[in-house]
Scaffold this active site. Sequence first.
Site, PDB file in Angstrom:
ATOM      1  N   GLU A 153     -17.404   4.465 -15.139  1.00  0.00           N
ATOM      2  CA  GLU A 153     -17.942   5.022 -14.032  1.00  0.00           C
ATOM      3  C   GLU A 153     -18.442   3.412 -13.326  1.00  0.00           C
ATOM      4  OE1 GLU A 153     -18.271   7.397 -12.247  1.00  0.00           O
ATOM      5  OE2 GLU A 153     -18.056   9.141 -13.924  1.00  0.00           O
ATOM      6  N   TYR A 157     -25.333   7.477  -8.951  1.00  0.00           N
ATOM      7  CA  TYR A 157     -24.646   8.058  -9.148  1.00  0.00           C
ATOM      8  C   TYR A 157     -25.113   7.806 -10.339  1.00  0.00           C
ATOM      9  CZ  TYR A 157     -19.524   9.242  -9.750  1.00  0.00           C
ATOM     10  OH  TYR A 157     -18.806   9.554  -9.963  1.00  0.00           O
ATOM     11  N   ASP A 197     -19.438  12.101  -5.380  1.00  0.00           N
ATOM     12  CA  ASP A 197     -19.104  10.508  -5.197  1.00  0.00           C
ATOM     13  C   ASP A 197     -18.776  11.589  -3.901  1.00  0.00           C
ATOM     14  OD1 ASP A 197     -16.988  12.258  -5.609  1.00  0.00           O
ATOM     15  OD2 ASP A 197     -15.919  11.151  -7.761  1.00  0.00           O
TER      16      ASP A 197
END
Length: 343
Positions: A40, A123, A141
């Site tokens: 990520e 996020y 996203d």
Amino acid sequence: MSDALLAWYDVHARDMPWRVSPADRAAGICPDPYRIWMSEVMLQQTTVAAVRDYFHRFTARWPTVRDLADAPDEQVMGEWAGLGYYARARNLLKCARVVANDYDGQFPDTYDALLTLPGVGPYTAAAIASIAFDRPETVLDGNVERVMARLFDIHDPLPASKAQLKARAAELTPQLRPGDYAQAVMDLGATICTPKSPACGICPLRDPCVARQAGTAPELPKKTPKKPKPTRYGHVYLAQRADGAWLLERRPDKGLLGGMLGWPGSDWNDAPQPSPPFMAEWQALSSEVRHTFTHFHLILTVHSAELPDHMTPNALQILDKHDFRPSDLPTVMRKAYDLWRGQ
């Protein structure tokens, strides 16, 4: 809709080096939070295709968060070169060391706890909590934003519409298999609900999609036009001693390329003046370095000089020729070296 999407994902899930397949997850195999976190962080502002090789190299060299935490900064920065956004690499190390020292090498498993880690924003915290720990967090996203905008025919432009899109995404996030669902909706955006020419005919959500019915899917999501990037200029100075050693400087911890070794040089602005770090017979190369950062383009004039063995200017680092690795330099500095080498 989440049931339909999960059924599609069970058949069409993309194969990722950090991902546990839906079949393996159903069999009780859990994702490694370290690998999910690593992927990520790497995927921020970067494509899956660009990240794969970096991910394999990082996890082969540092297979656990403790291994990464113990790694020298220069090695990690060198491996990161080419991915850009070096603040991410600095935060990667900070986060690894916090997890290793404060959490006994185990990532926390809740959104709120993850959010306290260096470099982990809303996020990333939601993605790790959902994918690694199967928490029903809302992961938003660019792919998910596009799917939600089309699914609900939302015409308000990004970034102002983010809250609205997240609320819609939250409504669809299931309590059962939320980790698989988060990856499913991202896969849908990446492979079917693509920015251009979405494949609506084979989409598992084609029937409830309001934008498909209205014929507006290709134009969504709408975005506020970006301002054009300005161009900045600068000078860098490559000095090598007769014994092959190079003279470099450590950049300040904060700011672009923070904490990394690079060539000494001027500020980057509209019209910088040449500012050699010390007196020498500097020669400007005939070509320039051109590089693009997130918010601006950069054009660098490269100067070079040969120095005697004994010269050791203050405030600069002397790097023996056997210790100098161009791959450890940030990309823009490596471009200057490549330009010098090819002259």
